[in-house]
Design an enzyme around this catalytic site. Structure first.
Site, PDB file in Angstrom:
ATOM      1  N   LYS A 164      -4.103  -0.158   2.384  1.00 58.48           N
ATOM      2  CA  LYS A 164      -3.863   0.996   3.060  1.00 58.48           C
ATOM      3  C   LYS A 164      -4.347   2.107   1.950  1.00 58.48           C
ATOM      4  CE  LYS A 164      -0.152   3.966   4.969  1.00 58.48           C
ATOM      5  NZ  LYS A 164       1.333   3.985   4.806  1.00 58.48           N
ATOM      6  N   GLU A 197      -4.046  -4.479  -8.217  1.00 53.63           N
ATOM      7  CA  GLU A 197      -4.415  -5.689  -8.107  1.00 53.63           C
ATOM      8  C   GLU A 197      -5.500  -5.886  -7.102  1.00 53.63           C
ATOM      9  OE1 GLU A 197      -1.481  -4.267  -7.930  1.00 53.63           O
ATOM     10  OE2 GLU A 197       0.073  -5.291  -8.743  1.00 53.63           O
ATOM     11  N   GLY A 225       3.037  -0.311   4.980  1.00 48.80           N
ATOM     12  CA  GLY A 225       2.295  -1.413   4.576  1.00 48.80           C
ATOM     13  C   GLY A 225       3.350  -2.816   5.023  1.00 48.80           C
ATOM     14  N   ARG A 226       4.470  -2.724   4.904  1.00 47.38           N
ATOM     15  CA  ARG A 226       5.363  -4.142   5.218  1.00 47.38           C
ATOM     16  C   ARG A 226       5.490  -4.266   6.705  1.00 47.38           C
ATOM     17  NH1 ARG A 226       7.687  -0.611   2.269  1.00 47.38           N
ATOM     18  NH2 ARG A 226       9.534   0.834   2.888  1.00 47.38           N
ATOM     19  N   GLU A 246      12.022  -4.034   0.226  1.00 49.21           N
ATOM     20  CA  GLU A 246      11.398  -3.011   0.031  1.00 49.21           C
ATOM     21  C   GLU A 246      12.035  -1.760   1.199  1.00 49.21           C
ATOM     22  OE1 GLU A 246       6.971  -2.432   0.386  1.00 49.21           O
ATOM     23  OE2 GLU A 246       7.129  -2.572  -1.684  1.00 49.21           O
ATOM     24  N   HIS A 282      17.914 -29.998  -0.929  1.00 49.79           N
ATOM     25  CA  HIS A 282      18.043 -30.789  -1.922  1.00 49.79           C
ATOM     26  C   HIS A 282      17.950 -29.952  -3.141  1.00 49.79           C
ATOM     27  CE1 HIS A 282      18.024 -34.479   0.266  1.00 49.79           C
ATOM     28  NE2 HIS A 282      17.301 -34.051   1.105  1.00 49.79           N
ATOM     29  N   LYS A 336       4.509   0.934 -11.736  1.00 50.18           N
ATOM     30  CA  LYS A 336       2.951   1.289 -11.800  1.00 50.18           C
ATOM     31  C   LYS A 336       2.506   2.035 -12.913  1.00 50.18           C
ATOM     32  CE  LYS A 336       2.622   0.554  -6.696  1.00 50.18           C
ATOM     33  NZ  LYS A 336       2.266   1.130  -5.488  1.00 50.18           N
TER      34      LYS A 336
HETATM   35  O1  F6P Z   1       3.533  -1.522  -4.308  1.00 49.46           O
HETATM   36  C1  F6P Z   1       4.289  -1.593  -3.150  1.00 49.46           C
HETATM   37  C2  F6P Z   1       3.135  -1.472  -1.984  1.00 49.46           C
HETATM   38  O2  F6P Z   1       2.941   0.171  -1.926  1.00 49.46           O
HETATM   39  C3  F6P Z   1       3.499  -1.808  -0.586  1.00 49.46           C
HETATM   40  O3  F6P Z   1       4.420  -1.056   0.123  1.00 49.46           O
HETATM   41  C4  F6P Z   1       2.469  -2.177  -0.052  1.00 49.46           C
HETATM   42  O4  F6P Z   1       2.604  -2.894   1.071  1.00 49.46           O
HETATM   43  C5  F6P Z   1       1.515  -2.704  -1.129  1.00 49.46           C
HETATM   44  O5  F6P Z   1       2.029  -1.825  -2.309  1.00 49.46           O
HETATM   45  C6  F6P Z   1       0.138  -2.893  -0.873  1.00 49.46           C
HETATM   46  O6  F6P Z   1      -0.281  -1.482  -0.591  1.00 49.46           O
HETATM   47  P1  F6P Z   1      -1.890  -0.973  -0.290  1.00 49.46           P
HETATM   48  O7  F6P Z   1      -2.092  -1.720   1.308  1.00 49.46           O
HETATM   49  O8  F6P Z   1      -1.910   0.475  -0.240  1.00 49.46           O
HETATM   50  O9  F6P Z   1      -2.760  -1.757  -1.166  1.00 49.46           O
END
Ligand code: F6P
Length: 554
Positions: A212, A218, A273-274, A359, A390, A518
Site C-alpha cells: 500500500k 522488507e 492493510g489488514r 494490530e 498433541h 521501524k
Molecule cells: O508495519 C505494519 C504494516 O503497516 C501493516 O499494517 C501493513 O499491512 C504492512 O505493514 C504492510 O504495509 P504495506 O502494504 O504498506 O507494505
C-alpha cells in the site's frame, strides 16, 4: 454524531457495573450443569448465517448474560458505530480516514462517498482491471521476455499485503485454476528469497510488488532482489514491465521502481492493510482461483456485511462473538484467545487473524487519546487441529489460565481418505467437549479403580488426571470451504474486531506501535554496518551489535 471519536467510557455505562455484579452471580456457573438443566441450550445459543453455523452454547453465559451484554452494546451506541463505518465516516480518527473495506465488496450501483466523491465506480474499475490481467495470464496472453506464457506469480508483500492473500489462495486450493502457481515472498530473509528463486524460471515468472505504502523495507528489499535476480537470469530492463507489476496507493514510488503506470493497481488510504485482501491486494488470490471465484469471495463477505448491519444484536454473529470476547477479557481475566481450525486448507487462518485482531485492537488509548479504562485486545494464537492436540491443548485443558477458543471445521472434505474426515470432525467436537466437561476428582478415582489399581496408586494419580472443565469455546461449522463461505468467515472476524474496538472506544484502524521498531531499525542497521560508530542507546543492544560485528560472515 461523532461519539466514536470522543468515545463513551464503557466502564462508566450502567451495564458494565451490572455485568460485574452478574459475574459474581456466575461464580458457581457450571456448563455441564447448564446443559443437563436445559436440553434446549444448543438450540438457544446457536445461530446460522451466510453458510456458517455458530454454536456458542459452550460459553459461560446464561440468557440474562446475553441480555446484559447486548444492553452494553446498545449503551455503547454500537448501532450508530456500525452505520458510521459503512457510511464512510472518519472512524480512523488518528489518521483522519474512513475505514471502507466494506465498499470493496459492494455491488455495482451502490454509492459510498468519501469527501463527497462516490468511490464505487473506481472500486469496480479496478476490479475490471484485475479481471483483464487475470484473463491475460490465465489464457497465456501475458508473456515473459522470451514470449513464454506466465506459469508462476510471486507476491512480494508483508503484513496485510501478504497474510490475507496467502490465507485465501491456499484455503481455496481446490478452486485453483490450472497453469499458474502462486508464491509468497514476505520476510527480509535471504534464505526465503533463495529457496523460492531456485524453484522459479525468470522467463515465466510475474512478480506482484504488493505494498500500500510502497515504502515497506522488507517488500522493497525483496523487490530489488527479485529485479536483480531477473536481470541476472537474462531479463532486460526494457522487458521488465512484463515481469513486474504493483499494487499500491503510492504510484510515484512504484513508477520510480520501474513499474509501468498502466501496470500499477491502485489502493486507497481508506482501506487498511489488514482489511485489504478484498482490493487489488487480492490479485494473487484472483490469479490462483480465477476472477469469478474472487467475486464469490467478495459476495460472501458482502452477505456477512448485510447480516452485521441488519440483524438484531442478540442474533448477530459478529456482535455475539465480539461481546463474548469482552466478557472473557474484561470480566474473567482471559488474556488470550485460541483459533483452532480443523482443516488443512485453513492452516494460515490463525496467522491472518493475529494481524487482523492484534494490530487492530492492541491499543492502550482511546480514539480521543485518553487512556483506556478496560483491557483491550487479547493475544490471538492457535493453529491447525489435530496437531495442536498433541502440543498446546494440554495447557488449554489443565493450565491455570482461562483461554476461550474458536473451533472452525467443515462438514465435508475435498479429499476424502478412508474415514479421516469423520475422525477429524470427531476430534474437533471432542476437544470442545473435553474443555467443557472436564474430569472431576471422583471421576478420575473411579476410572483408576476400574482399571484395578491399588488405592494408594489411585490417590497418587487422581489429582494429575483431574481436568477442571468449564472452559468456554465457540464452534463454527460450515459445509465444505467455498469462496463464498470463506469470504463470510473472514468478514465475520473483521466485524467482531470492530465491535470490540467500539466498546473499548479505541481505533481499530491505525497501528502506530509498529512504527517505533521501524524507526529504531535504521539506527541499529547503521551501527551494525559501521556507518555510525556512536554507541547504541542501551548496553544490551550495543553488546549484541558488537557480537554481530565480530562474527558476521554474510
Ligand atoms: O508495519 C505494519 C504494516 O503497516 C501493516 O499494517 C501493513 O499491512 C504492512 O505493514 C504492510 O504495509 P504495506 O502494504 O504498506 O507494505
Amino acid at each position: 454524531m461523532d461519539h466514536h471519536l470522543t468515545p463513551l467510557d464503557v466502564t462508566q455505562l450502567p451495564s458494565w457495573n451490572a455485568l460485574h455484579q452478574h459475574r459474581q452471580d456466575l461464580a458457581g456457573f457450571n456448563l455441564r450443569q447448564a446443559f443437563s438443566d436445559d436440553p434446549e441450550r444448543f438450540r438457544q445459543f446457536s445461530h446460522s448465517a451466510c453458510g456458517l453455523l455458530l454454536d456458542f452454547s459452550k460459553n459461560l453465559v446464561r440468557t440474562d448474560t446475553l441480555e446484559l451484554l447486548v444492553k452494553l452494546a446498545e449503551e455503547a451506541q454500537l448501532g450508530d458505530a456500525i452505520k458510521a463505518m459503512f457510511r464512510g465516516d472518519v472512524i480512523n480518527a488518528s489518521e483522519r480516514r474512513p475505514a471502507l473495506h466494506t465498499a470493496l465488496r459492494r455491488p455495482i450501483g451502490d454509492k459510498v462517498r468519501v469527501d463527497g466523491v462516490d468511490v464505487m465506480p473506481e472500486v469496480h474499475r479496478v476490479l475490471h482491471q484485475m479481471t483483464e490481467l487475470v484473463g491475460y495470464v490465465h489464457n497465456g496472453l501475458w508473456r515473459g521476455y522470451t514470449e513464454k506464457p506466465i506459469t508462476d506469480v510471486v507476491n512480494i508483500g508483508i503484513g496485510g499485503s501478504f497474510l490475507g492473500p496467502q490465507l485465501v489462495s491456499e484455503a481455496l486450493l481446490p478452486f485453483a485454476q490450472k497453469g499458474v502457481r502462486c508464491h509468497y515472498l514476505a520476510n527480509i530473509d535471504g534464505s526465503e528469497f533463495r529457496e523460492l528463486a531456485c524453484r522459479l524460471n525468470a522467463e515465466t515468472t510475474l512478480f506482484i510488488v504488493s505494498s500500500k505504502s510502497f515504502g515497506t523495507l522488507e517488500t522493497l528489499k525483496n523487490a530489488q532482489a527479485a529485479r536483480a535476480w531477473y536481470l541476472a537470469q537474462g531479463g532486460s530492463e526494457e522487458e521488465l514491465y512484463r515481469h513486474f507489476i504493483a499494487v499500491s496507493s503510492n504510484k510515484e514510488a512504484a513508477i520510480a521502481f520501474g513499474i509501468r503506470e498502466e501496470n500499477i493497481f491502485p489502493m486507497w488510504d481508506w482501506v487498511g492493510g489488514r482489511y485489504s485482501l478484498w482490493s487489488a491486494i487480492g490479485l494473487p488470490i484472483a490469479m490462483s482461483i480465477g476472477i469469478s471465484n474472487f467475486k464469490e469471495l467478495l459476495s460472501g463477505a458482502y452477505s456477512m456485511d448485510q447480516h452485521f448491519q441488519t440483524t438484531p444484536f442478540e442474533r448477530n454473529i459478529p456482535v455475539i462473538l465480539g461481546l463474548l470476547g469482552v466478557w472473557y477479557g474484561d470480566f474473567w481475566g482471559a488474556h488470550s484467545h485460541a483459533i483452532l481450525p480443523y482443516d488443512y486448507y485453513l492452516r494460515n487462518f490463525t496467522d491472518h487473524l493475529q494481524q487482523l485482531d492484534m494490530e487492530s485492537n492492541g491499543k492502550s488509548v482511546r480514539q480521543d487519546g485518553s487512556p483506556v479504562s478496560a483491557g483491550t485486545g487479547p493475544v490471538i494464537w492457535g493453529g491447525v487441529g489435530c496437531n495442536g492436540q498433541h502440543a498446546y491443548h494440554q495447557l488449554l485443558h489443565q493450565g491455570t489460565q482461562l483461554i476461550p477458543a474458536d473451533f472452525i471445521v467443515p462438514v465435508s472434505s475435498y479429499n476424502p481418505v478412508a474415514d479421516h474426515h469423520q475422525w477429524l470432525f470427531a476430534n474437533c467436537l471432542s476437544q470442545s467437549q473435553a474443555l467443557m466437561l472436564g474430569k472431576s476428582h471422583e471421576e478420575a478415582e473411579a476410572e483408576l479403580r476400574a482399571k484395578g489399581l491399588p488405592e494408594d496408586e489411585v490417590q497418587r494419580l487422581a489429582p494429575h488426571k483431574v481436568v477442571p472443565g468449564n472452559r468456554p469455546s465457540n464452534t463454527l461449522v460450515m459445509e465444505r470451504i467455498s469462496p463464498r463461505r470463506l469470504g463470510a468467515l473472514i468478514a465475520m472476524y473483521e466485524h467482531k474486531v470492530y465491535v470490540q474496538s467500539v466498546l473499548w472506544g479505541i481505533n481499530a484502524f491505525d497501528q502506530w506501535g509498529v512504527e517505533l521498531g521501524k524507526e529504531l531499525g535504521k539506527g541499529v542497521y547503521s551501527r551494525l554496518t559501521g556507518q555510525d560508530e556512536a554507541l547504541a542507546e542501551d548496553g544490551s543492544t550495543q553488546g549484541l551489535i558488537d557480537f554481530f560485528r565480530a562474527r558476521h560472515r554474510g
